[in-house]
Design a protein around this motif. Sequence first.
Motif, PDB file in Angstrom:
ATOM      1  N   ALA A 131       0.849  -1.188   0.000  1.00 41.97           N
ATOM      2  CA  ALA A 131       0.000   0.000   0.000  1.00 41.97           C
ATOM      3  C   ALA A 131       0.885   1.239   0.000  1.00 41.97           C
ATOM      4  O   ALA A 131       1.866   1.301   0.763  1.00 41.97           O
ATOM      5  CB  ALA A 131      -0.902   0.020   1.231  1.00 41.97           C
ATOM      6  N   PRO A 132       0.572   2.240  -0.829  1.00 42.29           N
ATOM      7  CA  PRO A 132       1.262   3.524  -0.687  1.00 42.29           C
ATOM      8  C   PRO A 132       1.021   4.059   0.723  1.00 42.29           C
ATOM      9  O   PRO A 132      -0.122   4.073   1.205  1.00 42.29           O
ATOM     10  CB  PRO A 132       0.589   4.399  -1.745  1.00 42.29           C
ATOM     11  N   ALA A 133       2.073   4.478   1.390  1.00 41.83           N
ATOM     12  CA  ALA A 133       1.947   4.915   2.782  1.00 41.83           C
ATOM     13  C   ALA A 133       0.902   6.004   2.943  1.00 41.83           C
ATOM     14  O   ALA A 133       0.180   6.054   3.948  1.00 41.83           O
ATOM     15  CB  ALA A 133       3.300   5.392   3.300  1.00 41.83           C
ATOM     16  N   GLY A 134       0.776   6.872   1.957  1.00 41.69           N
ATOM     17  CA  GLY A 134      -0.152   7.992   2.061  1.00 41.69           C
ATOM     18  C   GLY A 134      -1.608   7.619   2.004  1.00 41.69           C
ATOM     19  O   GLY A 134      -2.471   8.466   2.270  1.00 41.69           O
ATOM     20  N   THR A 135      -1.921   6.363   1.661  1.00 30.45           N
ATOM     21  CA  THR A 135      -3.324   5.932   1.610  1.00 30.45           C
ATOM     22  C   THR A 135      -3.804   5.379   2.942  1.00 30.45           C
ATOM     23  O   THR A 135      -5.005   5.115   3.097  1.00 30.45           O
ATOM     24  CB  THR A 135      -3.529   4.843   0.543  1.00 30.45           C
ATOM     25  N   LEU A 136      -2.900   5.190   3.896  1.00 23.18           N
ATOM     26  CA  LEU A 136      -3.236   4.471   5.128  1.00 23.18           C
ATOM     27  C   LEU A 136      -3.493   5.411   6.296  1.00 23.18           C
ATOM     28  O   LEU A 136      -2.898   6.487   6.398  1.00 23.18           O
ATOM     29  CB  LEU A 136      -2.106   3.511   5.498  1.00 23.18           C
ATOM     30  N   THR A 137      -4.353   4.959   7.187  1.00 27.51           N
ATOM     31  CA  THR A 137      -4.571   5.639   8.459  1.00 27.51           C
ATOM     32  C   THR A 137      -4.741   4.580   9.533  1.00 27.51           C
ATOM     33  O   THR A 137      -4.983   3.404   9.231  1.00 27.51           O
ATOM     34  CB  THR A 137      -5.807   6.560   8.393  1.00 27.51           C
ATOM     35  N   SER A 138      -4.600   4.971  10.787  1.00 23.86           N
ATOM     36  CA  SER A 138      -4.715   4.019  11.887  1.00 23.86           C
ATOM     37  C   SER A 138      -6.107   3.402  11.920  1.00 23.86           C
ATOM     38  O   SER A 138      -7.115   4.089  11.699  1.00 23.86           O
ATOM     39  CB  SER A 138      -4.434   4.713  13.222  1.00 23.86           C
ATOM     40  N   ALA A 139      -6.172   2.123  12.205  1.00 29.01           N
ATOM     41  CA  ALA A 139      -7.446   1.414  12.257  1.00 29.01           C
ATOM     42  C   ALA A 139      -8.233   1.802  13.497  1.00 29.01           C
ATOM     43  O   ALA A 139      -7.652   2.209  14.509  1.00 29.01           O
ATOM     44  CB  ALA A 139      -7.195  -0.091  12.244  1.00 29.01           C
ATOM     45  N   PRO A 140      -9.552   1.684  13.445  1.00 32.49           N
ATOM     46  CA  PRO A 140     -10.344   1.912  14.660  1.00 32.49           C
ATOM     47  C   PRO A 140      -9.936   0.944  15.766  1.00 32.49           C
ATOM     48  O   PRO A 140      -9.560  -0.193  15.500  1.00 32.49           O
ATOM     49  CB  PRO A 140     -11.785   1.635  14.198  1.00 32.49           C
ATOM     50  N   LYS A 141     -10.016   1.414  16.998  1.00 32.13           N
ATOM     51  CA  LYS A 141      -9.678   0.572  18.147  1.00 32.13           C
ATOM     52  C   LYS A 141     -10.899  -0.137  18.727  1.00 32.13           C
ATOM     53  O   LYS A 141     -10.757  -1.097  19.491  1.00 32.13           O
ATOM     54  CB  LYS A 141      -9.045   1.428  19.250  1.00 32.13           C
ATOM     55  N   SER A 142     -12.091   0.334  18.377  1.00 30.03           N
ATOM     56  CA  SER A 142     -13.307  -0.116  19.044  1.00 30.03           C
ATOM     57  C   SER A 142     -13.997  -1.279  18.349  1.00 30.03           C
ATOM     58  O   SER A 142     -15.001  -1.791  18.858  1.00 30.03           O
ATOM     59  CB  SER A 142     -14.283   1.057  19.166  1.00 30.03           C
ATOM     60  N   ILE A 143     -13.492  -1.687  17.187  1.00 28.85           N
ATOM     61  CA  ILE A 143     -14.094  -2.799  16.447  1.00 28.85           C
ATOM     62  C   ILE A 143     -12.987  -3.748  16.021  1.00 28.85           C
ATOM     63  O   ILE A 143     -11.816  -3.364  15.974  1.00 28.85           O
ATOM     64  CB  ILE A 143     -14.892  -2.319  15.219  1.00 28.85           C
ATOM     65  N   PRO A 144     -13.319  -4.997  15.683  1.00 30.82           N
ATOM     66  CA  PRO A 144     -12.284  -5.924  15.208  1.00 30.82           C
ATOM     67  C   PRO A 144     -11.590  -5.383  13.964  1.00 30.82           C
ATOM     68  O   PRO A 144     -12.236  -4.762  13.106  1.00 30.82           O
ATOM     69  CB  PRO A 144     -13.071  -7.201  14.904  1.00 30.82           C
ATOM     70  N   LEU A 145     -10.289  -5.609  13.862  1.00 33.43           N
ATOM     71  CA  LEU A 145      -9.523  -5.106  12.724  1.00 33.43           C
ATOM     72  C   LEU A 145     -10.111  -5.596  11.409  1.00 33.43           C
ATOM     73  O   LEU A 145     -10.223  -4.823  10.442  1.00 33.43           O
ATOM     74  CB  LEU A 145      -8.061  -5.540  12.848  1.00 33.43           C
ATOM     75  N   ALA A 146     -10.494  -6.865  11.334  1.00 29.74           N
ATOM     76  CA  ALA A 146     -11.033  -7.391  10.082  1.00 29.74           C
ATOM     77  C   ALA A 146     -12.299  -6.651   9.669  1.00 29.74           C
ATOM     78  O   ALA A 146     -12.511  -6.369   8.481  1.00 29.74           O
ATOM     79  CB  ALA A 146     -11.304  -8.882  10.211  1.00 29.74           C
ATOM     80  N   ASP A 147     -13.164  -6.321  10.627  1.00 28.94           N
ATOM     81  CA  ASP A 147     -14.399  -5.612  10.285  1.00 28.94           C
ATOM     82  C   ASP A 147     -14.108  -4.226   9.727  1.00 28.94           C
ATOM     83  O   ASP A 147     -14.868  -3.707   8.895  1.00 28.94           O
ATOM     84  CB  ASP A 147     -15.307  -5.498  11.504  1.00 28.94           C
ATOM     85  N   ALA A 148     -13.010  -3.619  10.154  1.00 25.67           N
ATOM     86  CA  ALA A 148     -12.644  -2.299   9.648  1.00 25.67           C
ATOM     87  C   ALA A 148     -12.315  -2.337   8.162  1.00 25.67           C
ATOM     88  O   ALA A 148     -12.308  -1.295   7.489  1.00 25.67           O
ATOM     89  CB  ALA A 148     -11.462  -1.742  10.430  1.00 25.67           C
ATOM     90  N   GLY A 149     -12.060  -3.532   7.622  1.00 21.08           N
ATOM     91  CA  GLY A 149     -11.828  -3.666   6.190  1.00 21.08           C
ATOM     92  C   GLY A 149     -13.050  -3.353   5.352  1.00 21.08           C
ATOM     93  O   GLY A 149     -12.948  -3.183   4.135  1.00 21.08           O
ATOM     94  N   GLY A 150     -14.208  -3.251   5.983  1.00 27.58           N
ATOM     95  CA  GLY A 150     -15.424  -2.898   5.256  1.00 27.58           C
ATOM     96  C   GLY A 150     -15.709  -1.419   5.210  1.00 27.58           C
ATOM     97  O   GLY A 150     -16.709  -0.996   4.615  1.00 27.58           O
ATOM     98  N   LEU A 151     -14.842  -0.590   5.791  1.00 22.94           N
ATOM     99  CA  LEU A 151     -15.125   0.841   5.921  1.00 22.94           C
ATOM    100  C   LEU A 151     -14.630   1.728   4.784  1.00 22.94           C
ATOM    101  O   LEU A 151     -15.356   2.630   4.357  1.00 22.94           O
ATOM    102  CB  LEU A 151     -14.553   1.350   7.253  1.00 22.94           C
TER     103      LEU A 151
END
Length: 313
Positions: free
Chosen positions: A105-125
Amino acid sequence: MKAVRFHEYGAPDVLRYEDVEQPVPAAGEVLLRVAATSFNPVDGNIRAGFMQGPIPVTLPHTPGIDVAGTVEALGEGVDGLAVGDEAIGFLPMTGAGAAAEYVLAPAGTLTSAPKSIPLADAGGLPLVGLTAWQALFDHAKLTAGQRVLVNGAGGAVGGYAVQLAKHAGAHVIATAGPRSSERVRAAGADEVFGHGVPELSAVVDVVLNLAPVEPMELAALTSVVRDGGIVVNTTVWMAAPSDKQRGVCGVNLFVNSDAAQLARLVELVDAGELRVDIARRVPLADLPALHAEAAEGAISGKVVVLPPATASR
Protein backbone atom coordinates in the motif's frame (compact mmCIF):
# COMPACT_ATOMS: atom_id res chain seq x y z
CA MET A 1 1.36 -16.47 -0.10
CA LYS A 2 -2.22 -17.20 -1.11
CA ALA A 3 -4.12 -14.74 -3.30
CA VAL A 4 -7.13 -14.61 -5.57
CA ARG A 5 -6.37 -13.32 -9.06
CA PHE A 6 -7.88 -13.26 -12.54
CA HIS A 7 -5.67 -13.80 -15.57
CA GLU A 8 -8.33 -12.71 -18.06
CA TYR A 9 -11.50 -10.66 -17.92
CA GLY A 10 -14.77 -12.51 -17.66
CA ALA A 11 -17.36 -14.14 -15.42
CA PRO A 12 -16.65 -14.95 -11.74
CA ASP A 13 -15.11 -18.29 -12.71
CA VAL A 14 -12.01 -16.51 -14.04
CA LEU A 15 -10.98 -15.91 -10.41
CA ARG A 16 -8.30 -18.32 -9.16
CA TYR A 17 -7.22 -19.01 -5.60
CA GLU A 18 -3.49 -19.58 -6.07
CA ASP A 19 0.04 -19.23 -4.74
CA VAL A 20 1.86 -16.02 -5.64
CA GLU A 21 5.12 -14.44 -4.58
CA GLN A 22 4.98 -12.22 -1.50
CA PRO A 23 5.66 -8.59 -2.52
CA VAL A 24 8.48 -6.42 -1.18
CA PRO A 25 7.86 -2.75 -0.35
CA ALA A 26 9.61 -0.13 -2.47
CA ALA A 27 10.26 3.44 -1.35
CA GLY A 28 7.10 5.00 0.03
CA GLU A 29 5.29 1.68 0.32
CA VAL A 30 4.08 -0.39 3.25
CA LEU A 31 3.73 -4.16 3.32
CA LEU A 32 0.56 -5.13 5.19
CA ARG A 33 -0.35 -8.53 6.52
CA VAL A 34 -3.99 -8.51 5.46
CA ALA A 35 -6.64 -9.01 8.12
CA ALA A 36 -9.45 -8.41 5.63
CA THR A 37 -10.50 -6.86 2.39
CA SER A 38 -14.11 -6.46 1.31
CA PHE A 39 -16.29 -6.96 -1.72
CA ASN A 40 -17.43 -3.85 -3.57
CA PRO A 41 -19.57 -3.90 -6.74
CA VAL A 42 -16.78 -2.17 -8.66
CA ASP A 43 -14.64 -5.30 -8.08
CA GLY A 44 -17.07 -7.29 -10.21
CA ASN A 45 -17.13 -4.61 -12.90
CA ILE A 46 -13.32 -4.53 -13.07
CA ARG A 47 -13.14 -8.35 -13.26
CA ALA A 48 -15.75 -8.45 -16.03
CA GLY A 49 -13.74 -5.95 -18.09
CA PHE A 50 -16.36 -3.18 -17.94
CA MET A 51 -13.94 -0.64 -16.41
CA GLN A 52 -10.90 -1.01 -18.66
CA GLY A 53 -11.14 2.65 -19.68
CA PRO A 54 -11.33 4.42 -16.29
CA ILE A 55 -9.61 1.65 -14.26
CA PRO A 56 -6.96 -0.13 -16.39
CA VAL A 57 -5.33 -3.01 -14.54
CA THR A 58 -2.42 -5.29 -15.41
CA LEU A 59 -3.27 -8.98 -15.74
CA PRO A 60 -3.08 -11.15 -13.75
CA HIS A 61 -4.83 -8.85 -11.28
CA THR A 62 -5.63 -9.26 -7.59
CA PRO A 63 -8.92 -7.54 -6.63
CA GLY A 64 -9.72 -5.96 -3.27
CA ILE A 65 -9.67 -2.16 -3.00
CA ASP A 66 -10.28 -2.00 0.76
CA VAL A 67 -7.68 -3.23 3.22
CA ALA A 68 -7.33 -3.65 6.95
CA GLY A 69 -4.10 -5.13 8.20
CA THR A 70 -0.96 -5.03 10.27
CA VAL A 71 2.23 -3.35 9.12
CA GLU A 72 4.76 -6.07 8.30
CA ALA A 73 7.55 -4.02 6.67
CA LEU A 74 8.26 -0.45 5.58
CA GLY A 75 9.82 0.81 2.39
CA GLU A 76 12.43 3.52 2.37
CA GLY A 77 11.24 6.96 3.43
CA VAL A 78 8.03 5.89 5.18
CA ASP A 79 7.36 7.90 8.34
CA GLY A 80 4.50 7.82 10.82
CA LEU A 81 4.04 4.06 10.71
CA ALA A 82 5.87 1.25 12.49
CA VAL A 83 5.97 -2.51 12.17
CA GLY A 84 3.05 -3.93 14.15
CA ASP A 85 0.74 -0.94 13.64
CA GLU A 86 -2.82 -1.71 12.59
CA ALA A 87 -3.96 0.33 9.60
CA ILE A 88 -6.73 0.61 7.04
CA GLY A 89 -6.81 2.13 3.58
CA PHE A 90 -8.40 2.52 0.18
CA LEU A 91 -5.85 1.09 -2.26
CA PRO A 92 -5.20 2.41 -5.78
CA MET A 93 -7.83 0.85 -8.04
CA THR A 94 -5.32 0.11 -10.80
CA GLY A 95 -2.83 -1.70 -8.54
CA ALA A 96 -2.76 -5.13 -6.94
CA GLY A 97 -5.52 -5.44 -4.36
CA ALA A 98 -5.86 -6.99 -0.94
CA ALA A 99 -7.50 -10.31 -1.81
CA ALA A 100 -4.30 -11.91 -0.58
CA GLU A 101 -2.36 -12.68 2.58
CA TYR A 102 -0.09 -9.64 2.03
CA VAL A 103 -0.45 -6.46 0.01
CA LEU A 104 1.59 -3.36 -0.76
CA ALA A 105 0.00 0.00 0.00
CA PRO A 106 1.26 3.52 -0.69
CA ALA A 107 1.95 4.91 2.78
CA GLY A 108 -0.15 7.99 2.06
CA THR A 109 -3.32 5.93 1.61
CA LEU A 110 -3.24 4.47 5.13
CA THR A 111 -4.57 5.64 8.46
CA SER A 112 -4.71 4.02 11.89
CA ALA A 113 -7.45 1.41 12.26
CA PRO A 114 -10.34 1.91 14.66
CA LYS A 115 -9.68 0.57 18.15
CA SER A 116 -13.31 -0.12 19.04
CA ILE A 117 -14.09 -2.80 16.45
CA PRO A 118 -12.28 -5.92 15.21
CA LEU A 119 -9.52 -5.11 12.72
CA ALA A 120 -11.03 -7.39 10.08
CA ASP A 121 -14.40 -5.61 10.29
CA ALA A 122 -12.64 -2.30 9.65
CA GLY A 123 -11.83 -3.67 6.19
CA GLY A 124 -15.42 -2.90 5.26
CA LEU A 125 -15.12 0.84 5.92
CA PRO A 126 -12.81 2.65 3.47
CA LEU A 127 -14.46 2.73 0.04
CA VAL A 128 -18.07 2.89 1.16
CA GLY A 129 -17.38 5.32 3.99
CA LEU A 130 -15.39 7.64 1.75
CA THR A 131 -18.04 7.47 -0.98
CA ALA A 132 -20.72 8.62 1.46
CA TRP A 133 -18.48 11.32 2.98
CA GLN A 134 -17.39 12.79 -0.34
CA ALA A 135 -20.91 12.75 -1.76
CA LEU A 136 -22.46 14.53 1.20
CA PHE A 137 -19.75 16.96 2.22
CA ASP A 138 -17.31 17.49 -0.66
CA HIS A 139 -19.96 17.71 -3.38
CA ALA A 140 -23.34 18.44 -1.76
CA LYS A 141 -21.88 20.64 1.04
CA LEU A 142 -24.55 19.25 3.36
CA THR A 143 -25.17 21.28 6.52
CA ALA A 144 -27.38 21.03 9.60
CA GLY A 145 -31.06 21.65 8.98
CA GLN A 146 -31.02 20.62 5.33
CA ARG A 147 -33.16 17.86 3.88
CA VAL A 148 -31.47 15.01 2.00
CA LEU A 149 -32.92 12.10 0.06
CA VAL A 150 -30.72 9.00 -0.09
CA ASN A 151 -32.04 6.97 -3.01
CA GLY A 152 -31.05 3.33 -2.66
CA ALA A 153 -30.11 3.58 1.00
CA GLY A 154 -30.27 -0.16 1.61
CA GLY A 155 -26.77 -0.85 0.30
CA ALA A 156 -23.48 -0.51 2.13
CA VAL A 157 -22.84 3.09 1.03
CA GLY A 158 -26.40 4.02 1.95
CA GLY A 159 -25.99 2.93 5.55
CA TYR A 160 -23.03 5.26 5.99
CA ALA A 161 -24.72 8.08 4.08
CA VAL A 162 -27.76 7.94 6.36
CA GLN A 163 -25.61 7.88 9.50
CA LEU A 164 -23.31 10.70 8.37
CA ALA A 165 -26.15 12.93 7.18
CA LYS A 166 -28.00 12.41 10.45
CA HIS A 167 -24.84 13.12 12.43
CA ALA A 168 -24.47 16.38 10.46
CA GLY A 169 -27.93 17.47 11.61
CA ALA A 170 -29.83 16.88 8.37
CA HIS A 171 -33.36 15.55 7.98
CA VAL A 172 -32.79 12.22 6.23
CA ILE A 173 -35.27 10.65 3.83
CA ALA A 174 -34.39 7.27 2.34
CA THR A 175 -35.66 4.80 -0.23
CA ALA A 176 -34.98 1.12 0.37
CA GLY A 177 -36.37 -2.30 -0.44
CA PRO A 178 -38.36 -4.44 2.02
CA ARG A 179 -35.37 -6.49 3.18
CA SER A 180 -33.31 -3.42 4.08
CA SER A 181 -35.86 -0.83 5.22
CA GLU A 182 -35.54 -1.69 8.92
CA ARG A 183 -31.74 -1.49 8.68
CA VAL A 184 -32.07 1.97 7.12
CA ARG A 185 -34.37 3.09 9.93
CA ALA A 186 -31.88 1.77 12.47
CA ALA A 187 -29.16 3.84 10.76
CA GLY A 188 -31.17 6.95 11.58
CA ALA A 189 -33.43 7.75 8.61
CA ASP A 190 -36.32 10.02 9.55
CA GLU A 191 -38.52 8.78 6.71
CA VAL A 192 -38.25 5.59 4.63
CA PHE A 193 -40.03 4.95 1.31
CA GLY A 194 -39.99 2.03 -1.09
CA HIS A 195 -38.10 2.09 -4.38
CA GLY A 196 -38.97 4.79 -6.89
CA VAL A 197 -39.27 8.56 -6.71
CA PRO A 198 -41.11 9.26 -3.43
CA GLU A 199 -44.02 11.65 -3.09
CA LEU A 200 -42.63 14.07 -0.54
CA SER A 201 -44.49 16.66 1.51
CA ALA A 202 -41.62 19.09 0.96
CA VAL A 203 -38.70 19.26 -1.46
CA VAL A 204 -35.14 18.38 -0.45
CA ASP A 205 -31.87 20.26 -0.70
CA VAL A 206 -29.82 17.23 -1.74
CA VAL A 207 -30.47 13.95 -3.53
CA LEU A 208 -27.81 11.28 -3.26
CA ASN A 209 -28.48 8.56 -5.82
CA LEU A 210 -26.89 5.20 -5.02
CA ALA A 211 -29.27 3.00 -7.00
CA PRO A 212 -28.77 1.61 -10.54
CA VAL A 213 -32.16 2.91 -11.66
CA GLU A 214 -33.43 3.43 -15.19
CA PRO A 215 -32.35 6.72 -16.82
CA MET A 216 -35.90 8.12 -16.73
CA GLU A 217 -36.22 7.44 -13.02
CA LEU A 218 -32.81 9.01 -12.39
CA ALA A 219 -33.85 12.13 -14.30
CA ALA A 220 -37.12 12.29 -12.34
CA LEU A 221 -35.20 12.71 -9.09
CA THR A 222 -34.68 16.38 -9.96
CA SER A 223 -38.41 16.90 -9.36
CA VAL A 224 -38.00 16.53 -5.59
CA VAL A 225 -35.04 18.97 -5.35
CA ARG A 226 -35.52 22.63 -4.49
CA ASP A 227 -34.41 25.35 -6.87
CA GLY A 228 -30.63 25.63 -6.59
CA GLY A 229 -30.28 22.17 -5.05
CA ILE A 230 -28.05 19.30 -6.13
CA VAL A 231 -28.20 15.67 -7.27
CA VAL A 232 -25.05 13.65 -6.53
CA ASN A 233 -24.96 10.42 -8.51
CA THR A 234 -22.66 7.44 -7.86
CA THR A 235 -23.84 5.33 -10.81
CA VAL A 236 -21.33 7.02 -13.06
CA TRP A 237 -22.22 5.04 -16.20
CA MET A 238 -25.29 7.35 -16.32
CA ALA A 239 -24.86 11.13 -16.26
CA ALA A 240 -26.21 12.90 -13.19
CA PRO A 241 -29.44 14.73 -14.05
CA SER A 242 -29.79 18.49 -13.72
CA ASP A 243 -32.39 21.20 -14.28
CA LYS A 244 -30.70 24.34 -15.53
CA GLN A 245 -33.90 26.38 -15.50
CA ARG A 246 -34.23 25.87 -11.75
CA GLY A 247 -30.52 25.85 -10.99
CA VAL A 248 -30.48 22.18 -9.95
CA CYS A 249 -26.94 20.89 -10.39
CA GLY A 250 -26.03 17.29 -11.22
CA VAL A 251 -22.68 15.87 -10.09
CA ASN A 252 -21.18 12.48 -10.92
CA LEU A 253 -19.11 11.11 -8.03
CA PHE A 254 -16.03 8.98 -8.56
CA VAL A 255 -14.63 8.27 -5.10
CA ASN A 256 -11.03 9.16 -4.25
CA SER A 257 -8.69 7.68 -1.67
CA ASP A 258 -8.22 10.23 1.12
CA ALA A 259 -6.40 9.22 4.30
CA ALA A 260 -7.39 12.38 6.18
CA GLN A 261 -11.09 11.82 5.53
CA LEU A 262 -10.69 8.14 6.41
CA ALA A 263 -9.08 9.17 9.70
CA ARG A 264 -12.13 11.34 10.42
CA LEU A 265 -14.40 8.36 9.79
CA VAL A 266 -12.27 6.28 12.17
CA GLU A 267 -12.68 8.99 14.84
CA LEU A 268 -16.44 8.81 14.44
CA VAL A 269 -16.37 5.01 14.73
CA ASP A 270 -14.28 5.12 17.90
CA ALA A 271 -16.53 7.84 19.34
CA GLY A 272 -19.55 5.58 18.86
CA GLU A 273 -21.08 7.99 16.35
CA LEU A 274 -20.66 5.80 13.24
CA ARG A 275 -21.53 2.12 13.20
CA VAL A 276 -19.67 -0.32 10.96
CA ASP A 277 -22.16 -2.98 9.89
CA ILE A 278 -20.77 -6.25 8.54
CA ALA A 279 -23.33 -8.67 7.15
CA ARG A 280 -20.98 -11.62 6.55
CA ARG A 281 -17.37 -12.71 6.85
CA VAL A 282 -16.13 -15.18 4.23
CA PRO A 283 -12.76 -16.89 3.68
CA LEU A 284 -10.54 -15.70 0.82
CA ALA A 285 -10.89 -19.02 -0.98
CA ASP A 286 -14.64 -18.33 -1.32
CA LEU A 287 -14.18 -14.99 -3.11
CA PRO A 288 -15.07 -16.47 -6.55
CA ALA A 289 -18.37 -17.72 -5.12
CA LEU A 290 -18.99 -14.29 -3.60
CA HIS A 291 -18.48 -12.65 -7.00
CA ALA A 292 -20.99 -15.14 -8.44
CA GLU A 293 -23.52 -14.21 -5.75
CA ALA A 294 -23.03 -10.53 -6.54
CA ALA A 295 -23.54 -11.15 -10.24
CA GLU A 296 -26.94 -12.64 -9.38
CA GLY A 297 -27.85 -9.71 -7.11
CA ALA A 298 -27.90 -11.99 -4.08
CA ILE A 299 -25.64 -9.99 -1.71
CA SER A 300 -27.26 -7.88 1.00
CA GLY A 301 -25.08 -5.73 3.24
CA LYS A 302 -21.33 -5.47 3.50
CA VAL A 303 -19.19 -8.62 3.19
CA VAL A 304 -15.58 -8.78 4.36
CA VAL A 305 -13.14 -11.34 3.00
CA LEU A 306 -10.62 -12.99 5.31
CA PRO A 307 -7.26 -14.52 4.32
CA PRO A 308 -6.38 -17.91 5.80
CA ALA A 309 -4.57 -16.61 8.90
CA THR A 310 -7.50 -14.39 9.88
CA ALA A 311 -10.26 -16.81 8.89
CA SER A 312 -8.76 -19.55 11.06
CA ARG A 313 -8.74 -17.47 14.24
